[in-house]
Design a protein around this motif. Sequence first.
Motif, PDB file in Angstrom:
ATOM      1  N   GLY A   1     -23.438 -50.054 -19.239  1.00  0.00           N
ATOM      2  CA  GLY A   1     -23.449 -51.503 -19.067  1.00  0.00           C
ATOM      3  C   GLY A   1     -22.793 -52.209 -20.243  1.00  0.00           C
ATOM      4  O   GLY A   1     -23.318 -52.178 -21.363  1.00  0.00           O
TER       5      GLY A   1
ATOM      6  N   SER B   1     -19.543 -49.995 -14.539  1.00  0.00           N
ATOM      7  CA  SER B   1     -19.103 -49.724 -13.165  1.00  0.00           C
ATOM      8  C   SER B   1     -18.209 -50.826 -12.605  1.00  0.00           C
ATOM      9  O   SER B   1     -17.533 -50.632 -11.603  1.00  0.00           O
ATOM     10  CB  SER B   1     -20.327 -49.543 -12.262  1.00  0.00           C
ATOM     11  OG  SER B   1     -21.176 -50.671 -12.351  1.00  0.00           O
ATOM     12  N   ASP B   2     -18.195 -51.987 -13.258  1.00  0.00           N
ATOM     13  CA  ASP B   2     -17.492 -53.148 -12.688  1.00  0.00           C
ATOM     14  C   ASP B   2     -16.130 -53.338 -13.349  1.00  0.00           C
ATOM     15  O   ASP B   2     -16.057 -53.701 -14.530  1.00  0.00           O
ATOM     16  CB  ASP B   2     -18.355 -54.397 -12.888  1.00  0.00           C
ATOM     17  CG  ASP B   2     -17.756 -55.630 -12.234  1.00  0.00           C
ATOM     18  OD1 ASP B   2     -16.665 -55.517 -11.630  1.00  0.00           O
ATOM     19  OD2 ASP B   2     -18.379 -56.706 -12.336  1.00  0.00           O
TER      20      ASP B   2
ATOM     21  N   ASN C   1     -20.120 -60.024 -15.178  1.00  0.00           N
ATOM     22  CA  ASN C   1     -21.523 -59.679 -15.444  1.00  0.00           C
ATOM     23  C   ASN C   1     -22.296 -60.901 -15.946  1.00  0.00           C
ATOM     24  O   ASN C   1     -21.727 -61.964 -16.207  1.00  0.00           O
ATOM     25  CB  ASN C   1     -21.655 -58.467 -16.369  1.00  0.00           C
ATOM     26  CG  ASN C   1     -21.195 -58.724 -17.803  1.00  0.00           C
ATOM     27  OD1 ASN C   1     -21.198 -59.853 -18.269  1.00  0.00           O
ATOM     28  ND2 ASN C   1     -20.792 -57.661 -18.481  1.00  0.00           N
TER      29      ASN C   1
ATOM     30  N   SER D   1     -23.263 -66.431 -18.547  1.00  0.00           N
ATOM     31  CA  SER D   1     -24.368 -67.187 -19.145  1.00  0.00           C
ATOM     32  C   SER D   1     -23.894 -68.412 -19.919  1.00  0.00           C
ATOM     33  O   SER D   1     -22.700 -68.633 -20.094  1.00  0.00           O
ATOM     34  CB  SER D   1     -25.164 -66.270 -20.077  1.00  0.00           C
ATOM     35  OG  SER D   1     -24.455 -66.081 -21.292  1.00  0.00           O
TER      36      SER D   1
ATOM     37  N   MET E   1     -26.954 -68.864 -24.796  1.00  0.00           N
ATOM     38  CA  MET E   1     -28.048 -69.407 -25.605  1.00  0.00           C
ATOM     39  C   MET E   1     -28.932 -68.273 -26.115  1.00  0.00           C
ATOM     40  O   MET E   1     -29.540 -67.560 -25.322  1.00  0.00           O
ATOM     41  CB  MET E   1     -28.915 -70.344 -24.762  1.00  0.00           C
ATOM     42  CG  MET E   1     -28.164 -71.540 -24.214  1.00  0.00           C
ATOM     43  SD  MET E   1     -27.932 -72.739 -25.526  1.00  0.00           S
ATOM     44  CE  MET E   1     -26.893 -73.917 -24.705  1.00  0.00           C
TER      45      MET E   1
ATOM     46  N   ALA F   1     -16.691 -46.991 -14.393  1.00  0.00           N
ATOM     47  CA  ALA F   1     -17.411 -45.714 -14.372  1.00  0.00           C
ATOM     48  C   ALA F   1     -18.898 -46.034 -14.283  1.00  0.00           C
ATOM     49  O   ALA F   1     -19.415 -46.817 -15.089  1.00  0.00           O
ATOM     50  CB  ALA F   1     -17.112 -44.917 -15.625  1.00  0.00           C
ATOM     51  N   ARG F   2     -19.551 -45.456 -13.292  1.00  0.00           N
ATOM     52  CA  ARG F   2     -20.958 -45.789 -13.038  1.00  0.00           C
ATOM     53  C   ARG F   2     -21.871 -44.649 -13.481  1.00  0.00           C
ATOM     54  O   ARG F   2     -21.651 -43.490 -13.090  1.00  0.00           O
ATOM     55  CB  ARG F   2     -21.144 -46.045 -11.547  1.00  0.00           C
ATOM     56  CG  ARG F   2     -22.555 -46.435 -11.147  1.00  0.00           C
ATOM     57  CD  ARG F   2     -22.605 -46.748  -9.663  1.00  0.00           C
ATOM     58  NE  ARG F   2     -23.907 -47.246  -9.249  1.00  0.00           N
ATOM     59  CZ  ARG F   2     -24.189 -47.692  -8.038  1.00  0.00           C
ATOM     60  NH1 ARG F   2     -23.222 -47.726  -7.110  1.00  0.00           N
ATOM     61  NH2 ARG F   2     -25.401 -48.124  -7.734  1.00  0.00           N
ATOM     62  N   LEU F   3     -22.858 -44.977 -14.268  1.00  0.00           N
ATOM     63  CA  LEU F   3     -23.882 -43.991 -14.608  1.00  0.00           C
ATOM     64  C   LEU F   3     -24.734 -43.772 -13.359  1.00  0.00           C
ATOM     65  O   LEU F   3     -25.310 -44.732 -12.834  1.00  0.00           O
ATOM     66  CB  LEU F   3     -24.761 -44.501 -15.749  1.00  0.00           C
ATOM     67  CG  LEU F   3     -25.886 -43.558 -16.160  1.00  0.00           C
ATOM     68  CD1 LEU F   3     -25.340 -42.416 -17.022  1.00  0.00           C
ATOM     69  CD2 LEU F   3     -26.980 -44.295 -16.923  1.00  0.00           C
TER      70      LEU F   3
ATOM     71  N   ARG G   1     -27.705 -53.844  -9.478  1.00  0.00           N
ATOM     72  CA  ARG G   1     -28.207 -53.230  -8.242  1.00  0.00           C
ATOM     73  C   ARG G   1     -29.491 -52.445  -8.443  1.00  0.00           C
ATOM     74  O   ARG G   1     -29.889 -51.649  -7.602  1.00  0.00           O
ATOM     75  CB  ARG G   1     -27.140 -52.286  -7.677  1.00  0.00           C
ATOM     76  CG  ARG G   1     -25.839 -52.959  -7.310  1.00  0.00           C
ATOM     77  CD  ARG G   1     -24.693 -51.983  -7.281  1.00  0.00           C
ATOM     78  NE  ARG G   1     -24.476 -51.423  -8.618  1.00  0.00           N
ATOM     79  CZ  ARG G   1     -23.330 -50.898  -9.040  1.00  0.00           C
ATOM     80  NH1 ARG G   1     -22.310 -50.828  -8.235  1.00  0.00           N
ATOM     81  NH2 ARG G   1     -23.212 -50.422 -10.273  1.00  0.00           N
TER      82      ARG G   1
ATOM     83  N   ASP H   1     -30.006 -50.064 -10.749  1.00  0.00           N
ATOM     84  CA  ASP H   1     -29.759 -48.663 -11.106  1.00  0.00           C
ATOM     85  C   ASP H   1     -30.735 -48.161 -12.168  1.00  0.00           C
ATOM     86  O   ASP H   1     -31.159 -47.002 -12.137  1.00  0.00           O
ATOM     87  CB  ASP H   1     -28.317 -48.483 -11.611  1.00  0.00           C
ATOM     88  CG  ASP H   1     -27.302 -48.502 -10.477  1.00  0.00           C
ATOM     89  OD1 ASP H   1     -27.718 -48.723  -9.318  1.00  0.00           O
ATOM     90  OD2 ASP H   1     -26.093 -48.296 -10.741  1.00  0.00           O
TER      91      ASP H   1
ATOM     92  N   TYR I   1     -40.261 -68.315 -17.988  1.00  0.00           N
ATOM     93  CA  TYR I   1     -38.924 -68.155 -18.569  1.00  0.00           C
ATOM     94  C   TYR I   1     -38.599 -69.297 -19.530  1.00  0.00           C
ATOM     95  O   TYR I   1     -38.684 -70.460 -19.171  1.00  0.00           O
ATOM     96  CB  TYR I   1     -37.860 -68.097 -17.461  1.00  0.00           C
ATOM     97  CG  TYR I   1     -36.501 -67.732 -18.011  1.00  0.00           C
ATOM     98  CD1 TYR I   1     -36.144 -66.406 -18.213  1.00  0.00           C
ATOM     99  CD2 TYR I   1     -35.590 -68.715 -18.373  1.00  0.00           C
ATOM    100  CE1 TYR I   1     -34.910 -66.069 -18.751  1.00  0.00           C
ATOM    101  CE2 TYR I   1     -34.358 -68.389 -18.912  1.00  0.00           C
ATOM    102  CZ  TYR I   1     -34.028 -67.062 -19.089  1.00  0.00           C
ATOM    103  OH  TYR I   1     -32.813 -66.726 -19.634  1.00  0.00           O
TER     104      TYR I   1
ATOM    105  N   ASN J   1     -34.477 -66.186 -22.951  1.00  0.00           N
ATOM    106  CA  ASN J   1     -35.245 -64.982 -22.618  1.00  0.00           C
ATOM    107  C   ASN J   1     -34.425 -63.945 -21.854  1.00  0.00           C
ATOM    108  O   ASN J   1     -34.911 -62.866 -21.548  1.00  0.00           O
ATOM    109  CB  ASN J   1     -36.485 -65.343 -21.789  1.00  0.00           C
ATOM    110  CG  ASN J   1     -37.647 -65.784 -22.654  1.00  0.00           C
ATOM    111  OD1 ASN J   1     -37.472 -66.017 -23.842  1.00  0.00           O
ATOM    112  ND2 ASN J   1     -38.830 -65.897 -22.067  1.00  0.00           N
TER     113      ASN J   1
ATOM    114  N   LEU K   1     -31.705 -62.725 -25.315  1.00  0.00           N
ATOM    115  CA  LEU K   1     -32.382 -62.110 -26.475  1.00  0.00           C
ATOM    116  C   LEU K   1     -32.807 -60.673 -26.167  1.00  0.00           C
ATOM    117  O   LEU K   1     -32.503 -59.774 -26.951  1.00  0.00           O
ATOM    118  CB  LEU K   1     -33.551 -62.978 -26.945  1.00  0.00           C
ATOM    119  CG  LEU K   1     -34.270 -62.451 -28.197  1.00  0.00           C
ATOM    120  CD1 LEU K   1     -33.324 -62.307 -29.383  1.00  0.00           C
ATOM    121  CD2 LEU K   1     -35.443 -63.347 -28.580  1.00  0.00           C
TER     122      LEU K   1
ATOM    123  N   ALA L   1     -31.381 -58.842 -23.964  1.00  0.00           N
ATOM    124  CA  ALA L   1     -30.146 -58.087 -23.688  1.00  0.00           C
ATOM    125  C   ALA L   1     -29.489 -57.647 -24.998  1.00  0.00           C
ATOM    126  O   ALA L   1     -29.153 -56.476 -25.178  1.00  0.00           O
ATOM    127  CB  ALA L   1     -29.184 -58.941 -22.863  1.00  0.00           C
TER     128      ALA L   1
END
Length: 464
Positions: A11, A34-35, A42, A47, A50, A157-159, A222, A224, A428, A432, A435, A437
């Motif tokens: 990711g 994967s994207d 993403n 976003s 913030m 590439a997707r895990l 999704r 994952d 929320y 939130n 931070l 992430a």
Amino acid sequence: MTFDVDLVVAGAGGGLTAAIRAAELGLDVLVVDSDPNFRRGNNTSMSTAMIPGPGSRFQSAAGVDDSAERFVADIARKTGGRADVRVATALADVGAELVEWLADHVGMPIELPTDFTYPGHSAPRVHSLPGRHGSALLRHLIDAAERSERVDLMVPARLTDVVTRPDGGVVTTVETPDGGREEVGAHAVLLATNGYGADAELVAEHLPEIAGAHYHGGEHSRGDALRIGRELGAATGFLDAYQGHAALSASARTLVTWTAVMHGGAVVDLEGRRFGDETTGYSEYAAALAARPGGRGWLVFDERIDGLCRAFGDYQDVLAAGAVRTANSAPELAATIGVPPQALESELDALAGVAAGEAADRFGRTAARALVAPLHAVEIIPALFHTQGGLLVDEHARVLDPAGDPVPGLYASGGAAAGISGHGAAGYLAGNGLLPALGLAYLAAGHLARSRATTRPLTPEGAR
Ligand SMILES: Cc1cc2nc3c(=O)[nH]c(=O)nc-3n(C[C@H](O)[C@H](O)[C@H](O)COP(=O)(O)OP(=O)(O)OC[C@H]3O[C@@H](n4cnc5c(N)ncnc54)[C@H](O)[C@@H]3O)c2cc1C
């Protein structure tokens, strides 16, 4: 025992923070996403950028008194005491270090908006970048990762699978759209694949109150991490938690920003009526708006607020799309947007009365200002932005099993991990999402580097 890399990060959103931090601490990292469109697709890129950083030097310079303890108390208040205190405390503790590191090590032009506070924050602590958009934030992360000789980026590439090795470490399986399949050995893997917002079935199962709303988040969210983590015996939690938003422009499909509300704007339904205290929070207001007749409404504000919102790239997009309607009086605006004039006028008069201290708001709103013509309105729809439940983690972002023990070699961050917003939508607080992430990714890198330090020295001096 051989490993291809020290860390695999699945990711390239907030997860890039782990890659950059791990690399500067001397670890070799493979990032997979994967994207093919992750740079614009993403959640981090979508976003408002913030990020809370209680006690940062940016706050000190602005004369803002704040602390990690105060932020944890705000989280406890907003979530009704139902947030994961251990993770909330770890993130509050690392927030200031994180925003300063983003400025000093990643090169982000961090700034601290001080003209208002977001719902639930008792101090201006939410840091951002000029333009207040995640696409700029992500671009800085990508640039820093690409500058590092220790970070390789593999896209798309997707895990798809992770197996823990009996002798320590993990084997990760990565698949490419052309049918390619590769096994990569690593000391650890960070699941930074976000939540399950793009999986309509999971949303209907866990978040029925918002399942009918527009989904405004990454299409590769999704679930994952839930699947991969569960296969390794991980515990999950807070799956009913999510960030909603009540101010997505119906026509532009871009955020009007809640700044408009916090500066005095009003939210009315299609009958021209307010239906609550808008300042409690935009997340919970999404379900409230969804429940109104027609499931949509209007955000009404004035020229002063329009000027303040222009600092946001998203609002500029709303303007450019022609989604802002303007009129010289409340009745004229009502006629323009098609709501009953008397209802709208009496709502705005009542708010002006609250602002003047002449009457209490029937919904308990205290932060009010009289709106002065010319007036503006944007039609808004409720949206689901991202899910806040996921794999349970500890203060180092290690994924836990149901007994509370770490699953060897497995970390999670962002929407892949259970967040700090308690249950439902109302817990929320702005920040939130990012931070956990960026913060959990940062903590995971530091923890892995420390645990690897027994076999090789850390660079530069050490890691949190
Ligand atoms: C419009 C909007 C505004 C927002 N504003 C804010 C804000 O101001 N502050 C805040 O705190 N939060 C905000 N949020 C929420 C915030 O964006 C998210 O919480 C955060 O970005 C999640 O980061 P992440 O790294 O978990 O996920 P993402 O940034 O979505 O990154 C996950 C990545 O994983 C990839 N991926 C998925 N599955 C796999 C797999 N199996 N293998 C490899 N790659 C995979 C995806 O392609 C994606 O690139 C906002 C959200 C939206 C939609």
